[in-house]
Design an enzyme around this catalytic site. Structure first.
Site, PDB file in Angstrom:
ATOM      1  N   GLY A 127      -5.069  -0.931   5.185  1.00 39.28           N
ATOM      2  CA  GLY A 127      -5.708  -1.670   6.460  1.00 39.28           C
ATOM      3  C   GLY A 127      -6.995  -1.093   7.042  1.00 39.28           C
ATOM      4  O   GLY A 127      -7.650  -1.725   7.713  1.00 39.28           O
ATOM      5  N   CYS A 160       2.424  -7.003   1.571  1.00 37.90           N
ATOM      6  CA  CYS A 160       1.518  -6.348   2.245  1.00 37.90           C
ATOM      7  C   CYS A 160       0.506  -7.130   2.838  1.00 37.90           C
ATOM      8  O   CYS A 160      -0.122  -8.088   2.249  1.00 37.90           O
ATOM      9  CB  CYS A 160       0.400  -5.059   1.489  1.00 37.90           C
ATOM     10  N   ASN A 161       0.500  -7.293   4.190  1.00 39.85           N
ATOM     11  CA  ASN A 161      -0.300  -8.407   4.857  1.00 39.85           C
ATOM     12  C   ASN A 161      -1.968  -8.025   4.632  1.00 39.85           C
ATOM     13  O   ASN A 161      -2.737  -9.052   4.226  1.00 39.85           O
ATOM     14  CB  ASN A 161      -0.322  -8.354   6.347  1.00 39.85           C
ATOM     15  N   CYS A 170       2.069  -7.168  10.076  1.00 42.43           N
ATOM     16  CA  CYS A 170       2.089  -5.866   9.032  1.00 42.43           C
ATOM     17  C   CYS A 170       3.592  -5.279   8.620  1.00 42.43           C
ATOM     18  O   CYS A 170       4.509  -5.500   9.309  1.00 42.43           O
ATOM     19  CB  CYS A 170       1.460  -4.662   9.765  1.00 42.43           C
ATOM     20  N   THR A 171       3.715  -5.001   7.371  1.00 41.19           N
ATOM     21  CA  THR A 171       5.291  -4.874   7.073  1.00 41.19           C
ATOM     22  C   THR A 171       5.818  -3.645   7.278  1.00 41.19           C
ATOM     23  O   THR A 171       6.886  -3.448   7.576  1.00 41.19           O
ATOM     24  CB  THR A 171       5.189  -4.897   5.504  1.00 41.19           C
ATOM     25  N   HIS A 172       5.072  -2.864   8.106  1.00 46.65           N
ATOM     26  CA  HIS A 172       5.721  -1.752   8.810  1.00 46.65           C
ATOM     27  C   HIS A 172       6.664  -2.210  10.315  1.00 46.65           C
ATOM     28  O   HIS A 172       7.362  -1.620  10.466  1.00 46.65           O
ATOM     29  CB  HIS A 172       4.635  -0.805   9.243  1.00 46.65           C
ATOM     30  N   SER A 215       0.775  -1.186   0.021  1.00 47.26           N
ATOM     31  CA  SER A 215      -0.147   0.066   0.096  1.00 47.26           C
ATOM     32  C   SER A 215       0.726   1.155  -0.039  1.00 47.26           C
ATOM     33  O   SER A 215       0.363   2.502  -0.304  1.00 47.26           O
ATOM     34  CB  SER A 215      -0.808   0.022   1.216  1.00 47.26           C
TER      35      SER A 215
HETATM   36  N1  DGL Z   1       2.025  -2.393   5.162  1.00 53.46           N
HETATM   37  C1  DGL Z   1       0.506  -2.751   5.342  1.00 53.46           C
HETATM   38  C2  DGL Z   1       0.448  -4.139   5.548  1.00 53.46           C
HETATM   39  O1  DGL Z   1       1.206  -4.836   5.797  1.00 53.46           O
HETATM   40  C3  DGL Z   1      -0.123  -1.889   6.282  1.00 53.46           C
HETATM   41  C4  DGL Z   1      -0.170  -0.397   5.932  1.00 53.46           C
HETATM   42  C5  DGL Z   1      -1.696  -0.047   5.422  1.00 53.46           C
HETATM   43  O2  DGL Z   1      -2.604  -0.150   6.283  1.00 53.46           O
HETATM   44  O3  DGL Z   1      -1.767   0.358   4.177  1.00 53.46           O
HETATM   45  O4  DGL Z   1      -0.816  -4.608   6.116  1.00 53.46           O
END
Ligand code: DGL
Length: 294
Positions: A57, A87-88, A209-211, A25
Site C-alpha cells: 500500500g 490484495c486491493n 483492503c483485505t485486512h 502482500s
Molecule cells: N492487503 C493489502 C490490500 O488489500 C494491504 C496491505 C499492504 O499495504 O500491503 O491492499
C-alpha cells in the site's frame, strides 16, 4: 513493462483438482482465502504472502506490478488453475500485467472488479471506499464503478475514496477490537465526511483492503446500522466459483478434505501468530516462493 514468462504451448491442460493460486502482500489475503475455503471446501489453495516486501500500500505502482508479476508467474509455474489477486493494492495497479504474464487458460480474479459488479447490480448510489494509499491513489473503484454503471445504462453514482493507512498495521498487530481502533476509524470517517447526519452520508462502505474485514465490527459501530458494509471476501469467493464453473474446473467434491499450502517470502513468529487470526483457523506457514533460495 513486464517481461513475459514463456509457458510452452504444448503444456498439458490443467486438471480440475489443481490448486487455486492466491496471493497478497502478506497475510491480509487470508481473509479472502478463508471465504474461498468456506464457499468451496473441496478446492485446494496455494497461498503466497509476500511478507518480505509488504506493505504494498505504500509502494509505487511500478514496484507493486513487478512483485505481482513475479508471484503470478511462480503460481502459474506451480500448476495453479486460477490466480486470485487477494490484495486491493495489487488489483488496483497490476491486474493487466498479471493477466498478460499467465497462460490464457488460467483465469485471473482480482478483488476490485467483483465488488464493483456487485455494487452496480445492487444499484448502490452513494458509496465510500477506504483502503491503502496505493488503492485509493489509483482511483480504481470510482473509475470502474462509473464504467460498470454506464455499461448497464445506469446514472453515475457518487463514489468517494479515502486512504486509511493506519488501519492495516493496527489490524496486523491484532488491535481490530482494541479501544484505540474506534477513534482511529471515527477520525478517518469524520474527515471523509461520511458519518450519520452529515451531508455526504453514504449508503455503503467498501472495505477496500483485505485486512479490514477483521475490523468490520468497529466500522459498523462507528457508521451505525444504516450504512451497509460490503463483504468483499465472500463476493470475491463467488466470483472465483463462477470463473471455475464456467471453465468446468471446479474440484471434484468427493476428493476429501482439501490440503492447502501457505507460503511467505519472509517468515517471522509474528506472522505465524497473526495468520491464524486472518484465516480463522490454524495455518502452517512455510518460507517459499519466487525469491526463496534453497
Ligand atoms: N492487503 C493489502 C490490500 O488489500 C494491504 C496491505 C499492504 O499495504 O500491503 O491492499
Amino acid at each position: 513493462m513486464a517481461v513475459r514468462m514463456c509457458f510452452p504451448s504444448s503444456r498439458p491442460s490443467l486438471a480440475s483438482d489443481a490448486p487455486i493460486g492466491i496471493f497478497d502482500s502478506g497475510i491480509g489475503g487470508l481473509t479472502v482465502a478463508h471465504a474461498i475455503a468456506q464457499a468451496m471446501p473441496a478446492e485446494r489453495m496455494l497461498y503466497f504472502g509476500d511478507t518480505a516486501h509488504m506493505p504494498y500500500g505504500d509502494r509505487s505502482p511500478e514496484l507493486v506490478r513487478t512483485y505481482s508479476v513475479r508471484i503470478a508467474e511462480f503460481l502459474a509455474a506451480e500448476g495453479c488453475k486460477a490466480i486470485v489477486m487477494a490484495c486491493n493494492s495489487a488489483s488496483a495497479t497490476a491486474k493487466a500485467a498479471v493477466q498478460d504474464c499467465v497462460p490464457a487458460d488460467v483465469p485471473v480474479i482480482d478483488v476490485v472488479a467483483p465488488v464493483v459488479q456487485h455494487l452496480s447490480r445492487e444499484g448502490v448510489k452513494r458509496v465510500g471506499v477506504v483502503g491503502t494509499r496505493a488503492t485509493i491513489g489509483s482511483g480504481i473503484y470510482g473509475r470502474s464503478l462509473k464504467e460498470a454503471q454506464r455499461a448497464m445504462g445506469l446514472m453515475d453514482g457518487l463514489v468517494e475514496e479515502w486512504a486509511t493507512p493506519l488501519l492495516a498495521p493496527l489490524i496486523e498487530e491484532g488491535w481490530q477490537s482494541h479501544g484505540l481502533m474506534l477513534p482511529v476509524i471515527q477520525g478517518y470517517l469524520e474527515a471523509a465526511g461520511w458519518c450519520a447526519g452529515t451531508q455526504r452520508h453514504i449508503e455503503a462502505l467498501v472495505l477496500g483492503c483485505t485486512h479490514y474485514p477483521l475490523a468490520q465490527q468497529a466500522f459498523s459501530q462507528v457508521l451505525g446500522p444504516e450504512v451497509h458494509l460490503i463483504d468483499g471476501p465472500s463476493i470475491v469467493a463467488s466470483a472465483v466459483a463462477d470463473a471455475l464453473h464456467a471453465r468446468g474446473m471446479l474440484a471434484p467434491v468427493d476428493g476429501g478434505v482439501a490440503q492447502h499450502q501457505f507460503m511467505v517470502s519472509d517468515l517471522t513468529e509474528n506472522f505465524v501468530r497473526s495468520a491464524q487470526r486472518f484465516f480463522g483457523k490454524e495455518v502452517h506457514l512455510v518460507p517459499g516462493g519466487p525469491w526463496f533460495q534453497h
